[in-house]
Write an enzyme that holds these catalytic residues in place. Sequence first.
Site, PDB file in Angstrom:
ATOM      1  N   ASP A   5      68.952   3.459  70.219  1.00  0.00           N
ATOM      2  CA  ASP A   5      67.552   3.494  69.799  1.00  0.00           C
ATOM      3  C   ASP A   5      67.569   3.943  68.349  1.00  0.00           C
ATOM      4  O   ASP A   5      67.797   5.117  68.063  1.00  0.00           O
ATOM      5  CB  ASP A   5      66.763   4.480  70.670  1.00  0.00           C
ATOM      6  CG  ASP A   5      65.314   4.587  70.238  1.00  0.00           C
ATOM      7  OD1 ASP A   5      64.715   3.564  69.866  1.00  0.00           O
ATOM      8  OD2 ASP A   5      64.778   5.715  70.275  1.00  0.00           O
ATOM      9  N   GLU A  61      67.894  -1.669  69.968  1.00  0.00           N
ATOM     10  CA  GLU A  61      66.478  -2.022  70.020  1.00  0.00           C
ATOM     11  C   GLU A  61      66.023  -2.561  68.669  1.00  0.00           C
ATOM     12  O   GLU A  61      66.354  -2.003  67.622  1.00  0.00           O
ATOM     13  CB  GLU A  61      65.635  -0.802  70.396  1.00  0.00           C
ATOM     14  CG  GLU A  61      64.167  -1.126  70.542  1.00  0.00           C
ATOM     15  CD  GLU A  61      63.343   0.027  71.070  1.00  0.00           C
ATOM     16  OE1 GLU A  61      62.174  -0.227  71.414  1.00  0.00           O
ATOM     17  OE2 GLU A  61      63.836   1.157  71.133  1.00  0.00           O
ATOM     18  N   ASP A  74      64.570   9.984  72.684  1.00  0.00           N
ATOM     19  CA  ASP A  74      65.374   8.969  71.994  1.00  0.00           C
ATOM     20  C   ASP A  74      66.604   8.586  72.823  1.00  0.00           C
ATOM     21  O   ASP A  74      67.015   7.427  72.840  1.00  0.00           O
ATOM     22  CB  ASP A  74      65.809   9.470  70.612  1.00  0.00           C
ATOM     23  CG  ASP A  74      64.625   9.847  69.758  1.00  0.00           C
ATOM     24  OD1 ASP A  74      63.967   8.943  69.221  1.00  0.00           O
ATOM     25  OD2 ASP A  74      64.344  11.063  69.644  1.00  0.00           O
TER      26      ASP A  74
END
Length: 165
Positions: free
Chosen positions: A7, A67, A141
């Site tokens: 992430d 991502e 996260d």
Amino acid sequence: MIILGIDPGLATMGYGVLETARGNSAVVDYGVVTTPKDLTLPQRLNRIEEGVTALIERFRPDNIAIEELFFSKNITNGIMVAEARGVILLTANKLVGEEVYEYTPNQIKQAITGYGGADKIQMQLMVQALLRLKKVPRPDDAADALAVALCHAHTSRLSTEFKVR
């Protein structure tokens, strides 16, 4: 197969490492790489590169799933995260080669919950359930990074569609 999910972030980059076999995924590790705000942007980007390199060297992932960015309000913050994401992609490509994949937030939500508009709580609870964890992974996260890795585990048979080109 070992999957490293990431992430992206400049201040906090989440990571999640899964081992998958025959449709089952188990957590190997998860956490965050952080960069202090008092460092310059190049120094922070260097810390991100060092963190990604250390993760790749430690876990030797077969695939890396990252991502894609989504931002709509704070363009300045979005640009800095995009710069961090560029460092992550470059480092992953240099060290792992072509086995780097990217997924949009909606694709990740769809793969984990079955609904592309799922909220953060729904996502965290599904990550907890799918990975058979006693509690929701923290910080957020890291939970997000586990979701990215899970998304890749669930869709890897279609992986050529998501490969970074």
